[in-house]
Motif scaffolding. Structure first.
Motif, PDB file in Angstrom:
ATOM      1  N   ALA A 122       0.809  -1.220   0.000  1.00  0.00           N
ATOM      2  CA  ALA A 122       0.000   0.000   0.000  1.00  0.00           C
ATOM      3  C   ALA A 122       0.843   1.271   0.000  1.00  0.00           C
ATOM      4  CB  ALA A 122      -0.941  -0.018   1.200  1.00  0.00           C
ATOM      5  N   LEU A 123       1.854   1.332   0.866  1.00  0.00           N
ATOM      6  CA  LEU A 123       2.680   2.540   0.957  1.00  0.00           C
ATOM      7  C   LEU A 123       3.376   2.838  -0.359  1.00  0.00           C
ATOM      8  CD1 LEU A 123       4.037   4.796   2.666  1.00  0.00           C
ATOM      9  CD2 LEU A 123       5.872   3.160   3.128  1.00  0.00           C
ATOM     10  N   LEU A 124       4.035   1.830  -0.931  1.00  0.00           N
ATOM     11  CA  LEU A 124       4.785   2.045  -2.170  1.00  0.00           C
ATOM     12  C   LEU A 124       3.873   2.207  -3.372  1.00  0.00           C
ATOM     13  CD1 LEU A 124       7.876  -0.320  -1.846  1.00  0.00           C
ATOM     14  CD2 LEU A 124       7.747   2.148  -1.540  1.00  0.00           C
ATOM     15  N   ARG A 125       2.656   1.685  -3.304  1.00  0.00           N
ATOM     16  CA  ARG A 125       1.742   1.837  -4.431  1.00  0.00           C
ATOM     17  C   ARG A 125       1.417   3.313  -4.651  1.00  0.00           C
ATOM     18  NH1 ARG A 125      -1.389  -2.334  -3.387  1.00  0.00           N
ATOM     19  NH2 ARG A 125      -3.038  -1.239  -2.286  1.00  0.00           N
ATOM     20  N   ILE A 126       1.419   4.078  -3.563  1.00  0.00           N
ATOM     21  CA  ILE A 126       1.165   5.517  -3.666  1.00  0.00           C
ATOM     22  C   ILE A 126       2.439   6.286  -3.986  1.00  0.00           C
ATOM     23  CG2 ILE A 126       0.423   7.549  -2.354  1.00  0.00           C
ATOM     24  CD1 ILE A 126      -1.392   5.704  -0.738  1.00  0.00           C
ATOM     25  N   PHE A 127       3.571   5.844  -3.437  1.00  0.00           N
ATOM     26  CA  PHE A 127       4.825   6.580  -3.571  1.00  0.00           C
ATOM     27  C   PHE A 127       5.645   6.213  -4.807  1.00  0.00           C
ATOM     28  CE2 PHE A 127       4.178   7.704   0.850  1.00  0.00           C
ATOM     29  CZ  PHE A 127       4.814   8.927   0.972  1.00  0.00           C
ATOM     30  N   ALA A 128       5.454   5.006  -5.337  1.00  0.00           N
ATOM     31  CA  ALA A 128       6.368   4.471  -6.350  1.00  0.00           C
ATOM     32  C   ALA A 128       6.628   5.416  -7.511  1.00  0.00           C
ATOM     33  CB  ALA A 128       5.847   3.129  -6.861  1.00  0.00           C
ATOM     34  N   GLY A 129       5.560   5.884  -8.165  1.00  0.00           N
ATOM     35  CA  GLY A 129       5.744   6.746  -9.324  1.00  0.00           C
ATOM     36  C   GLY A 129       6.417   8.066  -9.009  1.00  0.00           C
ATOM     37  N   PRO A 130       5.805   8.885  -8.125  1.00  0.00           N
ATOM     38  CA  PRO A 130       6.421  10.182  -7.802  1.00  0.00           C
ATOM     39  C   PRO A 130       7.829  10.069  -7.233  1.00  0.00           C
ATOM     40  CG  PRO A 130       4.146  10.111  -7.061  1.00  0.00           C
ATOM     41  CD  PRO A 130       4.498   8.716  -7.466  1.00  0.00           C
ATOM     42  N   LEU A 131       8.060   9.079  -6.353  1.00  0.00           N
ATOM     43  CA  LEU A 131       9.371   8.951  -5.729  1.00  0.00           C
ATOM     44  C   LEU A 131      10.425   8.484  -6.721  1.00  0.00           C
ATOM     45  CD1 LEU A 131      10.882   9.299  -3.106  1.00  0.00           C
ATOM     46  CD2 LEU A 131      10.311   6.946  -2.499  1.00  0.00           C
ATOM     47  N   ALA A 132      10.050   7.571  -7.610  1.00  0.00           N
ATOM     48  CA  ALA A 132      10.997   7.126  -8.640  1.00  0.00           C
ATOM     49  C   ALA A 132      11.419   8.295  -9.518  1.00  0.00           C
ATOM     50  CB  ALA A 132      10.377   6.022  -9.493  1.00  0.00           C
ATOM     51  N   GLY A 133      10.464   9.168  -9.836  1.00  0.00           N
ATOM     52  CA  GLY A 133      10.788  10.350 -10.636  1.00  0.00           C
ATOM     53  C   GLY A 133      11.659  11.327  -9.870  1.00  0.00           C
ATOM     54  N   ALA A 134      11.328  11.543  -8.600  1.00  0.00           N
ATOM     55  CA  ALA A 134      12.097  12.486  -7.773  1.00  0.00           C
ATOM     56  C   ALA A 134      13.532  12.008  -7.578  1.00  0.00           C
ATOM     57  CB  ALA A 134      11.415  12.676  -6.427  1.00  0.00           C
ATOM     58  N   LEU A 135      13.721  10.683  -7.495  1.00  0.00           N
ATOM     59  CA  LEU A 135      15.066  10.119  -7.314  1.00  0.00           C
ATOM     60  C   LEU A 135      15.791   9.905  -8.637  1.00  0.00           C
ATOM     61  CD1 LEU A 135      14.305   7.502  -4.496  1.00  0.00           C
ATOM     62  CD2 LEU A 135      15.325   9.776  -4.265  1.00  0.00           C
ATOM     63  N   LYS A 136      15.156  10.372  -9.736  1.00  0.00           N
ATOM     64  CA  LYS A 136      15.765  10.328 -11.072  1.00  0.00           C
ATOM     65  C   LYS A 136      16.081   8.905 -11.541  1.00  0.00           C
ATOM     66  CE  LYS A 136      15.645  14.791 -10.699  1.00  0.00           C
ATOM     67  NZ  LYS A 136      14.502  15.537 -11.276  1.00  0.00           N
ATOM     68  N   MET A 137      15.200   7.974 -11.234  1.00  0.00           N
ATOM     69  CA  MET A 137      15.367   6.624 -11.755  1.00  0.00           C
ATOM     70  C   MET A 137      15.193   6.648 -13.264  1.00  0.00           C
ATOM     71  SD  MET A 137      13.136   3.185 -10.864  1.00  0.00           S
ATOM     72  CE  MET A 137      13.757   3.119  -9.176  1.00  0.00           C
ATOM     73  N   PRO A 138      16.055   5.981 -14.041  1.00  0.00           N
ATOM     74  CA  PRO A 138      15.898   5.971 -15.507  1.00  0.00           C
ATOM     75  C   PRO A 138      14.496   5.515 -15.907  1.00  0.00           C
ATOM     76  CG  PRO A 138      18.002   5.021 -14.894  1.00  0.00           C
ATOM     77  CD  PRO A 138      17.239   5.226 -13.615  1.00  0.00           C
ATOM     78  N   TYR A 139      13.869   6.261 -16.826  1.00  0.00           N
ATOM     79  CA  TYR A 139      12.466   5.982 -17.143  1.00  0.00           C
ATOM     80  C   TYR A 139      12.258   4.595 -17.742  1.00  0.00           C
ATOM     81  CZ  TYR A 139       7.811   6.284 -19.076  1.00  0.00           C
ATOM     82  OH  TYR A 139       6.488   6.029 -19.374  1.00  0.00           O
ATOM     83  N   ARG A 140      13.192   4.115 -18.552  1.00  0.00           N
ATOM     84  CA  ARG A 140      13.020   2.791 -19.157  1.00  0.00           C
ATOM     85  C   ARG A 140      12.949   1.703 -18.098  1.00  0.00           C
ATOM     86  NH1 ARG A 140      16.997   2.639 -24.525  1.00  0.00           N
ATOM     87  NH2 ARG A 140      15.923   4.304 -25.689  1.00  0.00           N
ATOM     88  N   LYS A 141      13.823   1.790 -17.095  1.00  0.00           N
ATOM     89  CA  LYS A 141      13.793   0.807 -16.015  1.00  0.00           C
ATOM     90  C   LYS A 141      12.499   0.937 -15.212  1.00  0.00           C
ATOM     91  CE  LYS A 141      18.794   0.346 -15.319  1.00  0.00           C
ATOM     92  NZ  LYS A 141      19.903   0.460 -14.336  1.00  0.00           N
ATOM     93  N   PHE A 142      12.116   2.182 -14.973  1.00  0.00           N
ATOM     94  CA  PHE A 142      10.880   2.413 -14.234  1.00  0.00           C
ATOM     95  C   PHE A 142       9.684   1.841 -14.982  1.00  0.00           C
ATOM     96  CE2 PHE A 142       7.049   5.017 -13.906  1.00  0.00           C
ATOM     97  CZ  PHE A 142       6.736   4.829 -12.573  1.00  0.00           C
ATOM     98  N   LEU A 143       9.593   2.121 -16.280  1.00  0.00           N
ATOM     99  CA  LEU A 143       8.455   1.670 -17.076  1.00  0.00           C
ATOM    100  C   LEU A 143       8.376   0.152 -17.114  1.00  0.00           C
ATOM    101  CD1 LEU A 143       6.078   2.326 -18.897  1.00  0.00           C
ATOM    102  CD2 LEU A 143       7.655   2.395 -20.842  1.00  0.00           C
ATOM    103  N   ALA A 144       9.525  -0.515 -17.269  1.00  0.00           N
ATOM    104  CA  ALA A 144       9.539  -1.981 -17.319  1.00  0.00           C
ATOM    105  C   ALA A 144       9.040  -2.572 -15.998  1.00  0.00           C
ATOM    106  CB  ALA A 144      10.944  -2.481 -17.630  1.00  0.00           C
TER     107      ALA A 144
END
Length: 217
Positions: A122-144
């Motif tokens: 539940a916690l990460l389901r809300i945070f995953a997208g915004p936090l991944a973007g804020a931490l500059k995770m590469p978008y291709r890895k994020f999308l996969a």
């Protein structure tokens, strides 16, 4: 009017839209009961008297999850960690420093796997997208990770609930509303348990570290 006749007045497309929108908004970062919406819709699909397709339910949930997370990633990527500071001031129960610190710790430890498994937490389901973007995770890895996690979570949950509903239908045929009530109660109970576990993890993190240190890491 019976419960069955009332349920039959619900257009299948409306169910798909509600599931997609609720899960999409939850994935975007808005705390909504996405899991309860998915379980309820999958259970409705198991009713042979209704025209709701379980494949449609799973597809709507998957699309909503991917789109919501992607939008959340874009917002987080643009505004960075300052976004969570603003949200924390407005919604401290959901985006307080403890929640952010715990989510950051999980991302630091698990990396892209936090996005994949975050769909089931539940916690990460809300945070995953915004936090991944804020931490500059590469978008291709994020999308996969986002897409595969969404497909597994939405498809798996829909399939399990659908077949359980089919198996139980003959036993609940005279009390069809019971199945829906039970599903909602289980979903709420699961949500409350996860909230308690999250609160305990945040408290433990608070005892082990200083908040200012956690914000800087």
């Amino acid at each position: 009017m019976t419960v069955d006749s009332l349920l039959q007045t619900i257009p299948p497309m409306a169910v798909y839209l509600v599931v997609g929108v609720v899960i999409g908004l939850e994935s975007l970062g808005i705390p909504l009961p996405g899991e309860i919406a998915l379980v309820s819709a999958a259970l409705l699909a198991s009713r042979h008297t209704l025209d709701i397709n379980p494949v449609g339910v799973g597809a709507a949930a998957t699309i909503g999850a991917i789109i919501g997370d992607t939008i959340g990633y874009s917002v987080g990527h643009r505004y960075g960690m300052s976004l969570f500071e603003r949200l924390g001031k407005r919604f401290p129960k959901h985006f307080g420093p403890g929640h952010v610190a715990l989510a950051k710790q999980l991302f630091t430890r698990w990396g892209v796997w936090a996005v994949f498994f975050g769909r089931f937490i539940a916690l990460l389901r809300i945070f995953a997208g915004p936090l991944a973007g804020a931490l500059k995770m590469p978008y291709r890895k994020f999308l996969a990770a986002n897409a595969t996690g969404a497909i597994l979570w939405a498809g798996g949950t829909t399939a399990v609930v659908y077949y359980l509903g089919m198996a139980a239908e003959k036993w609940l045929s005279r009390f069809s509303w019971v199945a829906l009530v039970v599903a909602v109660v289980i979903g709420v109970a699961f949500t409350l348990v996860m909230r308690e576990r999250t609160a305990a993890a945040i408290a433990k993190l608070h005892d082990e570290h200083d908040w200012d240190t956690l914000k800087e890491t």
